[in-house]
Design a protein around this motif. Structure first.
Motif, PDB file in Angstrom:
ATOM      1  N   ASP A  59       4.056   3.212  -4.432  1.00  0.00           N
ATOM      2  CA  ASP A  59       3.292   3.678  -5.594  1.00  0.00           C
ATOM      3  C   ASP A  59       3.895   3.241  -6.930  1.00  0.00           C
ATOM      4  O   ASP A  59       3.482   3.741  -7.977  1.00  0.00           O
ATOM      5  CB  ASP A  59       3.184   5.210  -5.583  1.00  0.00           C
ATOM      6  CG  ASP A  59       2.064   5.694  -4.684  1.00  0.00           C
ATOM      7  OD1 ASP A  59       1.144   4.921  -4.424  1.00  0.00           O
ATOM      8  OD2 ASP A  59       2.126   6.867  -4.262  1.00  0.00           O
TER       9      ASP A  59
ATOM     10  N   VAL B 294      -4.224   8.966  -6.600  1.00  0.00           N
ATOM     11  CA  VAL B 294      -3.353   8.532  -7.691  1.00  0.00           C
ATOM     12  C   VAL B 294      -2.185   9.509  -7.720  1.00  0.00           C
ATOM     13  O   VAL B 294      -2.387  10.723  -7.601  1.00  0.00           O
ATOM     14  CB  VAL B 294      -4.122   8.534  -9.040  1.00  0.00           C
ATOM     15  CG1 VAL B 294      -3.196   8.240 -10.198  1.00  0.00           C
ATOM     16  CG2 VAL B 294      -5.261   7.535  -8.986  1.00  0.00           C
TER      17      VAL B 294
ATOM     18  N   LEU C  16      -6.674  -0.340 -10.237  1.00  0.00           N
ATOM     19  CA  LEU C  16      -6.678  -0.811  -8.854  1.00  0.00           C
ATOM     20  C   LEU C  16      -7.907  -0.284  -8.122  1.00  0.00           C
ATOM     21  O   LEU C  16      -8.607  -1.030  -7.433  1.00  0.00           O
ATOM     22  CB  LEU C  16      -5.400  -0.367  -8.141  1.00  0.00           C
ATOM     23  CG  LEU C  16      -5.319  -0.665  -6.645  1.00  0.00           C
ATOM     24  CD1 LEU C  16      -5.363  -2.164  -6.370  1.00  0.00           C
ATOM     25  CD2 LEU C  16      -4.062  -0.042  -6.055  1.00  0.00           C
ATOM     26  N   LYS C  17      -8.185   0.996  -8.289  1.00  0.00           N
ATOM     27  CA  LYS C  17      -9.374   1.582  -7.657  1.00  0.00           C
ATOM     28  C   LYS C  17     -10.652   0.942  -8.199  1.00  0.00           C
ATOM     29  O   LYS C  17     -11.603   0.697  -7.462  1.00  0.00           O
ATOM     30  CB  LYS C  17      -9.397   3.093  -7.874  1.00  0.00           C
ATOM     31  CG  LYS C  17      -8.339   3.817  -7.061  1.00  0.00           C
ATOM     32  CD  LYS C  17      -8.439   5.299  -7.283  1.00  0.00           C
ATOM     33  CE  LYS C  17      -7.439   6.048  -6.437  1.00  0.00           C
ATOM     34  NZ  LYS C  17      -7.750   6.028  -5.012  1.00  0.00           N
TER      35      LYS C  17
ATOM     36  N   ARG D  96      -6.669   6.493  -1.210  1.00  0.00           N
ATOM     37  CA  ARG D  96      -5.314   6.896  -1.604  1.00  0.00           C
ATOM     38  C   ARG D  96      -5.362   7.608  -2.951  1.00  0.00           C
ATOM     39  O   ARG D  96      -5.923   7.089  -3.916  1.00  0.00           O
ATOM     40  CB  ARG D  96      -4.419   5.669  -1.685  1.00  0.00           C
ATOM     41  CG  ARG D  96      -2.970   6.003  -2.044  1.00  0.00           C
ATOM     42  CD  ARG D  96      -2.085   4.789  -2.001  1.00  0.00           C
ATOM     43  NE  ARG D  96      -2.442   3.886  -3.076  1.00  0.00           N
ATOM     44  CZ  ARG D  96      -2.048   2.629  -3.145  1.00  0.00           C
ATOM     45  NH1 ARG D  96      -1.332   2.107  -2.196  1.00  0.00           N
ATOM     46  NH2 ARG D  96      -2.394   1.878  -4.164  1.00  0.00           N
TER      47      ARG D  96
ATOM     48  N   TRP E  46      -3.105   2.417 -11.840  1.00  0.00           N
ATOM     49  CA  TRP E  46      -3.529   3.019 -10.570  1.00  0.00           C
ATOM     50  C   TRP E  46      -5.045   3.173 -10.527  1.00  0.00           C
ATOM     51  O   TRP E  46      -5.655   2.978  -9.493  1.00  0.00           O
ATOM     52  CB  TRP E  46      -2.846   4.381 -10.361  1.00  0.00           C
ATOM     53  CG  TRP E  46      -1.391   4.242 -10.036  1.00  0.00           C
ATOM     54  CD1 TRP E  46      -0.847   4.164  -8.781  1.00  0.00           C
ATOM     55  CD2 TRP E  46      -0.301   4.119 -10.949  1.00  0.00           C
ATOM     56  NE1 TRP E  46       0.513   4.018  -8.876  1.00  0.00           N
ATOM     57  CE2 TRP E  46       0.884   3.988 -10.203  1.00  0.00           C
ATOM     58  CE3 TRP E  46      -0.197   4.108 -12.340  1.00  0.00           C
ATOM     59  CZ2 TRP E  46       2.124   3.849 -10.782  1.00  0.00           C
ATOM     60  CZ3 TRP E  46       1.049   3.976 -12.915  1.00  0.00           C
ATOM     61  CH2 TRP E  46       2.187   3.842 -12.139  1.00  0.00           C
ATOM     62  N   TRP E  47      -5.657   3.520 -11.652  1.00  0.00           N
ATOM     63  CA  TRP E  47      -7.117   3.628 -11.714  1.00  0.00           C
ATOM     64  C   TRP E  47      -7.770   2.252 -11.774  1.00  0.00           C
ATOM     65  O   TRP E  47      -8.850   2.042 -11.246  1.00  0.00           O
ATOM     66  CB  TRP E  47      -7.557   4.499 -12.898  1.00  0.00           C
ATOM     67  CG  TRP E  47      -7.338   5.955 -12.610  1.00  0.00           C
ATOM     68  CD1 TRP E  47      -6.359   6.757 -13.110  1.00  0.00           C
ATOM     69  CD2 TRP E  47      -8.099   6.766 -11.713  1.00  0.00           C
ATOM     70  NE1 TRP E  47      -6.459   8.014 -12.587  1.00  0.00           N
ATOM     71  CE2 TRP E  47      -7.529   8.055 -11.725  1.00  0.00           C
ATOM     72  CE3 TRP E  47      -9.198   6.542 -10.902  1.00  0.00           C
ATOM     73  CZ2 TRP E  47      -8.020   9.105 -10.966  1.00  0.00           C
ATOM     74  CZ3 TRP E  47      -9.693   7.587 -10.145  1.00  0.00           C
ATOM     75  CH2 TRP E  47      -9.105   8.847 -10.180  1.00  0.00           C
TER      76      TRP E  47
ATOM     77  N   HIS F 136       0.807  -1.220   0.000  1.00  0.00           N
ATOM     78  CA  HIS F 136       0.000   0.000   0.000  1.00  0.00           C
ATOM     79  C   HIS F 136       0.842   1.274   0.000  1.00  0.00           C
ATOM     80  O   HIS F 136       0.452   2.273  -0.596  1.00  0.00           O
ATOM     81  CB  HIS F 136      -0.963  -0.001   1.184  1.00  0.00           C
ATOM     82  CG  HIS F 136      -1.834   1.199   1.239  1.00  0.00           C
ATOM     83  ND1 HIS F 136      -2.864   1.407   0.342  1.00  0.00           N
ATOM     84  CD2 HIS F 136      -1.827   2.272   2.057  1.00  0.00           C
ATOM     85  CE1 HIS F 136      -3.442   2.562   0.609  1.00  0.00           C
ATOM     86  NE2 HIS F 136      -2.839   3.111   1.647  1.00  0.00           N
TER      87      HIS F 136
ATOM     88  N   VAL G  85       1.443  10.591 -12.351  1.00  0.00           N
ATOM     89  CA  VAL G  85       0.663   9.698 -13.220  1.00  0.00           C
ATOM     90  C   VAL G  85      -0.450  10.487 -13.904  1.00  0.00           C
ATOM     91  O   VAL G  85      -0.636  10.379 -15.122  1.00  0.00           O
ATOM     92  CB  VAL G  85       0.074   8.516 -12.416  1.00  0.00           C
ATOM     93  CG1 VAL G  85      -0.881   7.701 -13.263  1.00  0.00           C
ATOM     94  CG2 VAL G  85       1.189   7.642 -11.868  1.00  0.00           C
TER      95      VAL G  85
ATOM     96  N   LYS H 249      -3.564  -4.978  -7.558  1.00  0.00           N
ATOM     97  CA  LYS H 249      -4.721  -5.215  -8.429  1.00  0.00           C
ATOM     98  C   LYS H 249      -4.957  -6.714  -8.592  1.00  0.00           C
ATOM     99  O   LYS H 249      -6.101  -7.183  -8.522  1.00  0.00           O
ATOM    100  CB  LYS H 249      -4.498  -4.558  -9.797  1.00  0.00           C
ATOM    101  CG  LYS H 249      -5.668  -4.764 -10.760  1.00  0.00           C
ATOM    102  CD  LYS H 249      -5.335  -4.253 -12.139  1.00  0.00           C
ATOM    103  CE  LYS H 249      -4.469  -5.271 -12.811  1.00  0.00           C
ATOM    104  NZ  LYS H 249      -4.313  -5.152 -14.233  1.00  0.00           N
TER     105      LYS H 249
ATOM    106  N   VAL I 185       1.471  -1.616  -7.599  1.00  0.00           N
ATOM    107  CA  VAL I 185       0.048  -1.396  -7.861  1.00  0.00           C
ATOM    108  C   VAL I 185      -0.522  -2.557  -8.679  1.00  0.00           C
ATOM    109  O   VAL I 185      -1.648  -2.997  -8.456  1.00  0.00           O
ATOM    110  CB  VAL I 185      -0.164  -0.029  -8.543  1.00  0.00           C
ATOM    111  CG1 VAL I 185      -1.608   0.170  -8.957  1.00  0.00           C
ATOM    112  CG2 VAL I 185       0.272   1.099  -7.605  1.00  0.00           C
TER     113      VAL I 185
ATOM    114  N   GLU J 263       4.599   1.016 -10.259  1.00  0.00           N
ATOM    115  CA  GLU J 263       3.658   0.306 -11.127  1.00  0.00           C
ATOM    116  C   GLU J 263       3.590  -1.178 -10.778  1.00  0.00           C
ATOM    117  O   GLU J 263       2.514  -1.771 -10.779  1.00  0.00           O
ATOM    118  CB  GLU J 263       4.047   0.500 -12.596  1.00  0.00           C
ATOM    119  CG  GLU J 263       3.019  -0.054 -13.548  1.00  0.00           C
ATOM    120  CD  GLU J 263       3.252   0.357 -14.996  1.00  0.00           C
ATOM    121  OE1 GLU J 263       2.561  -0.204 -15.862  1.00  0.00           O
ATOM    122  OE2 GLU J 263       4.103   1.225 -15.257  1.00  0.00           O
TER     123      GLU J 263
END
Length: 189
Positions: free
Chosen positions: A89, A137, A158-159, A135, A155-156, A86, A141, A98, A94, A91
């Protein structure tokens, strides 16, 4: 490209050989995920684990017994890795996060085995999902991609998977009047 080929190979092997002709794979996955500094190896193990879990995604509860027994041991390590990654950051980090969420989604999409998700473990899952959703992004990025490209950035994604999981949990298990007896017992315990 190689990652996609690995997934296709793992999917075929998982469908044909797991668990009878490939019984040691869960031990190998567990060993790799238990190694603290092997984020590249984690991704390979997570990709294979995802294919194994997908094999059982639509199976009846009694047909998932072997997978559930293995996941009792693997899930705490996945949650530990999720928490550990966590703060990173990168890639790769992340992408690993994911994959962990995709594995959990396949595991609980139609059934959330009570033995895999006792209250403490379930609470930890929700905390991890909340942390991912809150968290931001990284600015570099968002600055380096067009607005139209952002949904394809890891990153998106993952969300997106965190939200998929939260939505599935709420839809299937959030309304006490529509959940099965198995979950009502756990809810009232």
């Amino acid at each position: 490209m190689i990652r996609k080929q690995l997934c296709v190979c793992a999917q075929t092997i998982a469908r044909e050989d797991y668990p009878f002709n490939w019984p040691g794979i869960m031990d190998q996955i567990l060993q790799t995920l238990s190694t603290d500094s092997a984020a590249n190896s984690w991704l390979a193990s997570l990709l294979v684990l995802h294919q194994i879990v997908k094999k059982y995604e639509y199976k009846k509860l009694e047909d998932r017994d072997g997978l559930n027994k293995a996941m009792v041991v693997v899930l705490p390590i996945l949650f530990e890795r999720l928490a550990q990654l966590h703060t990173d950051d990168s890639e790769l980090s992340v992408t690993n996060q994911k994959m962990i969420l995709k594995i959990i989604f396949c595991l609980i999409q139609f059934r959330m085995p009570a033995e895999l998700f006792p209250e403490q473990v379930f609470g930890r899952l929700i905390q991890n999902l909340q942390a991912i959703m809150s968290r931001p992004v990284p600015k570099e990025v968002t600055d380096s991609h067009d607005k139209d490209e952002l949904p394809n950035v890891v990153w998106w994604k993952l969300k997106k998977w965190a939200m998929h999981l939260l939505t599935r949990i709420f839809e299937r298990y959030g309304n006490t009047s529509s959940i099965s007896k198995e979950y009502k017992k756990q809810h009232h315990a």
